[in-house]
Write a protein that holds these residues in place. Structure first.
Motif, mmCIF file in Angstrom:
data_model
loop_
_atom_site.group_PDB
_atom_site.id
_atom_site.type_symbol
_atom_site.label_atom_id
_atom_site.label_comp_id
_atom_site.label_asym_id
_atom_site.label_seq_id
_atom_site.Cartn_x
_atom_site.Cartn_y
_atom_site.Cartn_z
ATOM 1 N N GLY A 188 7.346 8.929 1.989
ATOM 2 C CA GLY A 188 6.013 8.837 2.466
ATOM 3 C C GLY A 188 6.360 9.097 3.973
ATOM 4 O O GLY A 188 5.485 9.578 4.678
ATOM 5 N N ASN A 189 7.719 8.607 4.704
ATOM 6 C CA ASN A 189 7.914 8.606 6.231
ATOM 7 C C ASN A 189 9.395 8.650 6.264
ATOM 8 O O ASN A 189 9.896 8.321 5.272
ATOM 9 C CB ASN A 189 7.126 7.759 7.119
ATOM 10 N N LYS A 190 9.721 8.532 7.564
ATOM 11 C CA LYS A 190 11.361 8.474 7.777
ATOM 12 C C LYS A 190 11.894 7.174 7.489
ATOM 13 O O LYS A 190 12.987 6.907 7.780
ATOM 14 C CB LYS A 190 11.610 8.856 9.125
ATOM 15 N N THR A 191 11.051 6.210 7.795
ATOM 16 C CA THR A 191 11.682 4.652 7.729
ATOM 17 C C THR A 191 11.616 3.873 6.526
ATOM 18 O O THR A 191 12.164 2.934 6.359
ATOM 19 C CB THR A 191 10.858 3.854 8.922
ATOM 20 N N LEU A 192 10.642 4.328 5.588
ATOM 21 C CA LEU A 192 10.417 3.365 4.416
ATOM 22 C C LEU A 192 11.171 4.170 3.300
ATOM 23 O O LEU A 192 11.462 5.208 3.491
ATOM 24 C CB LEU A 192 8.702 3.192 3.984
ATOM 25 N N CYS B 132 1.501 6.836 -6.767
ATOM 26 C CA CYS B 132 0.450 7.588 -7.309
ATOM 27 C C CYS B 132 0.666 9.386 -6.975
ATOM 28 O O CYS B 132 0.592 9.866 -7.790
ATOM 29 C CB CYS B 132 -0.629 7.363 -6.343
ATOM 30 N N CYS B 133 1.389 9.660 -5.819
ATOM 31 C CA CYS B 133 1.951 10.976 -5.509
ATOM 32 C C CYS B 133 3.048 11.373 -6.597
ATOM 33 O O CYS B 133 2.976 12.341 -7.265
ATOM 34 C CB CYS B 133 2.588 10.854 -4.248
ATOM 35 N N LEU B 134 3.929 10.275 -7.145
ATOM 36 C CA LEU B 134 5.149 10.635 -7.951
ATOM 37 C C LEU B 134 4.165 10.896 -9.316
ATOM 38 O O LEU B 134 4.778 11.565 -10.123
ATOM 39 C CB LEU B 134 6.147 9.460 -7.854
ATOM 40 N N LEU B 135 3.549 10.189 -9.666
ATOM 41 C CA LEU B 135 2.587 10.158 -11.104
ATOM 42 C C LEU B 135 2.272 11.588 -11.055
ATOM 43 O O LEU B 135 2.213 12.127 -12.125
ATOM 44 C CB LEU B 135 1.820 8.867 -11.109
ATOM 45 N N ALA B 136 1.265 11.862 -10.018
ATOM 46 C CA ALA B 136 0.647 13.149 -10.162
ATOM 47 C C ALA B 136 1.551 14.267 -10.283
ATOM 48 O O ALA B 136 1.631 15.252 -11.041
ATOM 49 C CB ALA B 136 0.010 13.262 -8.806
ATOM 50 N N GLY B 137 2.874 14.283 -9.452
ATOM 51 C CA GLY B 137 3.770 15.480 -9.538
ATOM 52 C C GLY B 137 4.416 15.315 -10.929
ATOM 53 O O GLY B 137 4.574 16.412 -11.559
ATOM 54 N N ARG B 138 4.800 14.251 -11.577
ATOM 55 C CA ARG B 138 5.517 14.141 -12.784
ATOM 56 C C ARG B 138 4.369 14.868 -13.971
ATOM 57 O O ARG B 138 5.010 15.408 -14.661
ATOM 58 C CB ARG B 138 5.741 12.761 -13.213
ATOM 59 N N ASP C 32 2.960 20.766 -3.197
ATOM 60 C CA ASP C 32 1.916 20.794 -2.384
ATOM 61 C C ASP C 32 0.608 19.800 -2.418
ATOM 62 O O ASP C 32 0.253 19.129 -1.917
ATOM 63 C CB ASP C 32 1.105 22.227 -2.523
ATOM 64 N N THR C 33 0.471 19.580 -4.068
ATOM 65 C CA THR C 33 -0.310 18.476 -4.510
ATOM 66 C C THR C 33 0.086 17.149 -3.910
ATOM 67 O O THR C 33 -0.917 16.142 -3.264
ATOM 68 C CB THR C 33 -0.389 18.585 -5.918
ATOM 69 N N MET C 34 1.336 16.687 -4.071
ATOM 70 C CA MET C 34 1.768 15.484 -3.687
ATOM 71 C C MET C 34 1.791 15.294 -1.998
ATOM 72 O O MET C 34 1.234 14.243 -1.545
ATOM 73 C CB MET C 34 3.424 15.419 -4.096
ATOM 74 N N ASP C 35 1.922 16.271 -1.363
ATOM 75 C CA ASP C 35 1.794 16.341 0.249
ATOM 76 C C ASP C 35 0.532 16.192 0.493
ATOM 77 O O ASP C 35 0.060 15.288 1.458
ATOM 78 C CB ASP C 35 2.517 17.585 0.847
ATOM 79 N N ARG C 36 -0.528 16.736 -0.380
ATOM 80 C CA ARG C 36 -1.936 16.594 0.262
ATOM 81 C C ARG C 36 -2.351 15.369 -0.095
ATOM 82 O O ARG C 36 -3.306 14.620 0.619
ATOM 83 C CB ARG C 36 -2.917 17.540 -0.430
ATOM 84 N N MET C 37 -2.003 14.759 -1.180
ATOM 85 C CA MET C 37 -2.399 13.073 -1.693
ATOM 86 C C MET C 37 -1.872 12.392 -0.511
ATOM 87 O O MET C 37 -2.720 11.417 -0.050
ATOM 88 C CB MET C 37 -1.755 12.879 -2.884
ATOM 89 N N ALA C 38 -0.804 12.613 -0.002
ATOM 90 C CA ALA C 38 0.040 11.632 0.831
ATOM 91 C C ALA C 38 -1.018 11.793 2.227
ATOM 92 O O ALA C 38 -1.137 10.609 2.935
ATOM 93 C CB ALA C 38 1.580 12.083 1.078
ATOM 94 N N ASN D 91 0.933 -1.170 -0.090
ATOM 95 C CA ASN D 91 0.107 0.129 -0.005
ATOM 96 C C ASN D 91 0.795 1.287 0.096
ATOM 97 O O ASN D 91 0.513 2.359 -0.819
ATOM 98 C CB ASN D 91 -1.036 0.018 1.062
ATOM 99 N N TYR D 92 1.993 1.270 0.845
ATOM 100 C CA TYR D 92 2.866 2.388 0.851
ATOM 101 C C TYR D 92 3.563 2.628 -0.451
ATOM 102 O O TYR D 92 3.412 3.809 -1.131
ATOM 103 C CB TYR D 92 3.981 2.153 1.859
ATOM 104 N N GLU D 93 3.719 1.575 -1.150
ATOM 105 C CA GLU D 93 4.347 1.564 -2.598
ATOM 106 C C GLU D 93 3.244 2.564 -3.453
ATOM 107 O O GLU D 93 3.735 3.260 -4.289
ATOM 108 C CB GLU D 93 4.797 0.422 -3.044
ATOM 109 N N LEU D 94 2.108 1.838 -3.423
ATOM 110 C CA LEU D 94 1.267 2.455 -4.243
ATOM 111 C C LEU D 94 0.770 3.939 -4.226
ATOM 112 O O LEU D 94 0.677 4.632 -5.059
ATOM 113 C CB LEU D 94 -0.232 1.400 -4.149
ATOM 114 N N VAL D 95 0.781 4.200 -2.730
ATOM 115 C CA VAL D 95 0.620 5.601 -2.385
ATOM 116 C C VAL D 95 1.630 6.480 -3.233
ATOM 117 O O VAL D 95 1.514 7.452 -3.644
ATOM 118 C CB VAL D 95 0.325 5.937 -1.007
ATOM 119 N N VAL D 96 2.951 6.053 -2.612
ATOM 120 C CA VAL D 96 4.131 6.790 -3.132
ATOM 121 C C VAL D 96 4.085 7.014 -4.806
ATOM 122 O O VAL D 96 4.234 7.956 -5.479
ATOM 123 C CB VAL D 96 5.467 5.891 -2.676
#
Length: 76
Positions: A59-63, A12-18, A32-38, A5-10
């Motif tokens: 997405g966070n500090k550990t992944l 999607c955020c990268l796709l939107a930004g690109r 801003d869009t990527m952060d709001r999606m996350a 799920n983490y990979e899918l969210v990341v």
């Protein structure tokens, strides 16, 4: 959140930004869009760094952090 799920969210955020950067958006709007999606997916510690030639997103500090290169750009 599971790693899948983490990979899918990341991704999607990268796709939107690109897509935004390739369409001529300003870097701060893509960030801003990527952060709001996350945040909408409970990734409240996300970090994004957008440049005209690439995007770095975590997405966070550990992944894992991911990078996507922007090859085609336009200015609107």
């Amino acid at each position: 959140m599971t790693p899948t799920n983490y990979e899918l969210v990341v991704d999607c955020c990268l796709l939107a930004g690109r897509l935004m950067m390739e369409s001529g958006a300003e870097t701060y709007r893509a960030e801003d869009t990527m952060d709001r999606m996350a945040i909408s997916q409970q990734l409240t510690e996300s970090q994004s760094f957008v440049m005209p030639t690439g995007i770095i997103f975590s997405g966070n500090k550990t992944l894992p952090t991911k990078l996507v290169r922007i090859n085609n750009r336009s200015t609107d």
